[in-house]
Motif scaffolding. Structure first.
Motif, PDB file in Angstrom:
ATOM      1  N   GLN A  12      89.877  38.103  54.200  1.00 64.93           N
ATOM      2  CA  GLN A  12      89.146  39.303  54.608  1.00 64.93           C
ATOM      3  C   GLN A  12      87.631  39.168  54.461  1.00 64.93           C
ATOM      4  O   GLN A  12      86.880  39.843  55.157  1.00 64.93           O
ATOM      5  CB  GLN A  12      89.623  40.510  53.817  1.00 64.93           C
ATOM      6  N   ASP A  13      87.165  38.295  53.582  1.00 66.20           N
ATOM      7  CA  ASP A  13      85.728  38.199  53.340  1.00 66.20           C
ATOM      8  C   ASP A  13      85.003  37.275  54.322  1.00 66.20           C
ATOM      9  O   ASP A  13      83.794  37.087  54.210  1.00 66.20           O
ATOM     10  CB  ASP A  13      85.445  37.770  51.899  1.00 66.20           C
ATOM     11  N   ASN A  55      94.096  39.480  48.480  1.00 66.99           N
ATOM     12  CA  ASN A  55      93.530  40.068  49.698  1.00 66.99           C
ATOM     13  C   ASN A  55      94.379  41.258  50.130  1.00 66.99           C
ATOM     14  O   ASN A  55      95.605  41.143  50.208  1.00 66.99           O
ATOM     15  CB  ASN A  55      93.498  39.044  50.832  1.00 66.99           C
TER      16      ASN A  55
END
Length: 149
Positions: A12-13, A55
């Motif tokens: 996600q980052d 996540n």
């Protein structure tokens, strides 16, 4: 050659450019091994059903692949090595979808505000008091009648 759908979930980052680079890397692996990628779809950042490697969300990407089985084995091997990809799945299919996938059609529908075949329910209005329905008596009388039988 066989037809495959390959979906992977990226952390996600990552920025969207990094996710696109991952898709480009996968495409390059397939094309270097005598296969071809017919379609690449980025489904965007979506919530996961449960946490995966800390996540809660992931970038989803789908590739439609026309290649021999050895190419898919190499693609999966490279995917396992990559730390940015948290999950992947490759499925052999009989034929590839021509237009946008179901996920893309679902996104378009939600962006348009289309509520599907049931439509927007909106305000249902007053349904009236329950006493006037007359479809059943008070609860205590029913229980007593059932006990008396």
């Amino acid at each position: 050659m066989a037809l495959y759908e390959h979906v992977f979930l990226a952390r996600q980052d990552l920025a969207q450019a990094q996710v696109d680079a991952l898709a480009e890397t996968a495409t390059k692996i397939v094309e270097e091994n005598a296969g071809k990628v017919t379609k690449v779809e980025t489904w965007g950042l979506r919530s996961l059903a449960y946490k995966i490697a800390k996540n809660r969300k992931a970038h989803y990407v789908m590739l439609n692949i026309d290649a021999p089985a050895g190419v898919v084995a190499e693609l999966e091997r490279q995917t396992q090595i990559n730390e940015d990809i948290i999950r992947y799945m490759t499925i052999k299919v009989d034929e590839l979808e021509g237009g946008p996938s179901v996920m893309m059609r679902k996104q378009e529908r939600s962006e348009r505000g289309d509520r599907g075949p049931r439509g927007d329910r909106g305000d249902r209005g007053d349904r009236g008091p329950r006493e006037d329905r007359g479809d059943r008596g008070p609860r205590r009388e029913r229980e007593e009648a059932a006990a008396g039988e």
